[in-house]
Design an enzyme around this catalytic site. Structure first.
Site, PDB file in Angstrom:
ATOM      1  N   HIS A 133       0.818  -1.219   0.000  1.00 26.82           N
ATOM      2  CA  HIS A 133       0.000   0.000   0.000  1.00 26.82           C
ATOM      3  C   HIS A 133       0.848   1.264   0.000  1.00 26.82           C
ATOM      4  O   HIS A 133       0.454   2.290  -0.532  1.00 26.82           O
ATOM      5  CB  HIS A 133      -0.911   0.029   1.225  1.00 26.82           C
ATOM      6  N   HIS A 164       5.527   7.165   6.377  1.00 24.76           N
ATOM      7  CA  HIS A 164       5.259   6.575   5.059  1.00 24.76           C
ATOM      8  C   HIS A 164       4.769   7.668   4.119  1.00 24.76           C
ATOM      9  O   HIS A 164       4.579   8.812   4.545  1.00 24.76           O
ATOM     10  CB  HIS A 164       4.224   5.449   5.192  1.00 24.76           C
ATOM     11  N   HIS A 166       2.359   9.068   0.595  1.00 25.28           N
ATOM     12  CA  HIS A 166       1.220   8.955  -0.323  1.00 25.28           C
ATOM     13  C   HIS A 166       1.482   9.833  -1.542  1.00 25.28           C
ATOM     14  O   HIS A 166       1.946  10.973  -1.408  1.00 25.28           O
ATOM     15  CB  HIS A 166      -0.073   9.431   0.340  1.00 25.28           C
ATOM     16  N   HIS A 183       3.477  10.965   6.040  1.00 30.65           N
ATOM     17  CA  HIS A 183       2.748  10.867   7.310  1.00 30.65           C
ATOM     18  C   HIS A 183       3.676  10.302   8.371  1.00 30.65           C
ATOM     19  O   HIS A 183       4.179   9.182   8.217  1.00 30.65           O
ATOM     20  CB  HIS A 183       1.531   9.954   7.161  1.00 30.65           C
ATOM     21  N   THR A 252      -6.196   7.040   7.476  1.00 26.60           N
ATOM     22  CA  THR A 252      -6.687   7.178   6.096  1.00 26.60           C
ATOM     23  C   THR A 252      -6.669   5.843   5.349  1.00 26.60           C
ATOM     24  O   THR A 252      -6.853   5.805   4.133  1.00 26.60           O
ATOM     25  CB  THR A 252      -5.860   8.205   5.301  1.00 26.60           C
ATOM     26  N   THR A 253      -6.427   4.762   6.066  1.00 27.65           N
ATOM     27  CA  THR A 253      -6.494   3.414   5.482  1.00 27.65           C
ATOM     28  C   THR A 253      -7.365   2.562   6.411  1.00 27.65           C
ATOM     29  O   THR A 253      -7.533   2.905   7.584  1.00 27.65           O
ATOM     30  CB  THR A 253      -5.089   2.772   5.398  1.00 27.65           C
TER      31      THR A 253
HETATM   32 ZN   LIG Z   1      -0.781   7.753   5.553  1.00 30.80          ZN
END
Ligand SMILES: [Zn+2]
Length: 303
Positions: A133, A164, A166, A183, A252-253
């Site tokens: 992801h 991580h 995005h 993030h 957000t996941t």
């Molecule tokens: Zn994130």
């Protein structure tokens, strides 16, 4: 005169009947499926399509976008198992909550009474993994943030577990995406609550912090990268100015838990197009669309 008229009419009808050929009677019934085409493996019976799981519509032409997510329990960002399906993936019911993230940051209210971010960065080595992801940088313990005080007067401490990326950014500012957002996920030492710091990138000067990782980014399925000589302070990822937007939201996941105090840095950090592309080429649009604010207020904190 009248007789003459009737005779004329009869003659006309008779000649018409002779001109029109009699309809041929067909005693084999028409196949009701002859004109029906079932798509996606559907089977026609009695003129109707019977569709396999995951398809519907008169000709099985409608694919249920959540079919794959329902079958496998897996989530992702493309249309099968994408964000619209997250709430249907087993156990991810929080994704339909009313305090979800990310959001479009708009009409922020200036209020600098919220705490300052006190960053306590520990020099650390890293383990970089692509978990399917995102690209995640797992942190050794030791980096933490002091953020105000608890109700009991204790320091409100959040420890950094990982950061991580995005691409594009998940948060938007005035309706616009940044090409990349980091993030930093920090967990409250006292309770199940998170402070997540969002850092937006923009194209510009080289970013030494990002650049040191560019040659070590694993793709999905590749083994994690570990290098004892790569030592850094994770909070160097932040911009120099620590003014931030703040609001209450969620992961957000999936499972989209509404346990996050969001801190999105007001100032973007720069990186070259090539440094940003090193991440975006691997991440392929791993961003959740913005969620409704539902009356939440976004605060802008200047320090
Ligand atoms: Zn994130």
């Amino acid at each position: 005169m009248k007789k003459h008229h009737i005779l004329f009419t009869l003659t006309a009808l008779l000649s018409l009947a002779l001109l029109v050929p009699a309809c041929k009677e067909d005693d084999t019934p028409a196949d009701p499926c002859a004109t029906v085409t079932c798509q996606n493996g559907g089977i026609c019976a009695d003129g109707s399509c019977f569709c396999p799981d995951g398809f519907s519509g008169p000709n099985c032409e409608v694919e249920d976008p959540c079919h794959e997510a329902n079958e496998t329990g897996e989530w992702g960002y493309d249309h099968a198992g994408g964000p619209a399906c997250w709430s249907m993936v087993c156990g991810h019911g929080d994704c339909l909550g009313d305090r979800q993230s990310p959001v479009n940051i708009v009409n922020a209210v200036l209020n600098s009474s919220l705490p300052e971010l006190v960053l306590n960065g520990n020099e650390t080595t890293t383990k970089i993994i692509h978990n399917g992801h995102t690209i995640e940088f797992e942190q050794e313990p030791g980096s933490y943030i002091d953020y105000g005080e608890t109700e009991n007067g204790l320091l409100n401490q959040f420890t950094l577990g990982q950061f991580h990326f995005h691409a594009k950014s998940e948060h938007q500012v005035d309706g616009g995406h940044a090409p990349l957002e980091a993030h930093l996920v920090c967990r409250n030492v006292w309770k199940n609550e998170y402070l997540v710091i969002g850092v937006m990138f923009e194209e510009g000067a080289s970013n030494p912090f990002l650049a040191q990782f560019v040659d070590h980014l694993p793709t999905a399925g590749a083994p994690p990268f570990e290098e004892e000589d790569l030592v850094y302070n994770p909070f160097e990822l932040l911009p120099d100015n620590h003014s931030y937007f703040s609001y209450s939201g969620s992961l957000t996941t999936p499972p989209c838990s509404e346990v996050v105090h969001w801190v999105v840095m007001e100032n973007k950090v720069q990186a070259t197009a090539a440094e940003i592309a090193a991440f975006t080429n691997i991440l392929h649009d791993n961003y959740r669309p913005v969620q409704p604010l539902n009356g939440r207020v976004i605060t802008l904190v200047h320090h």
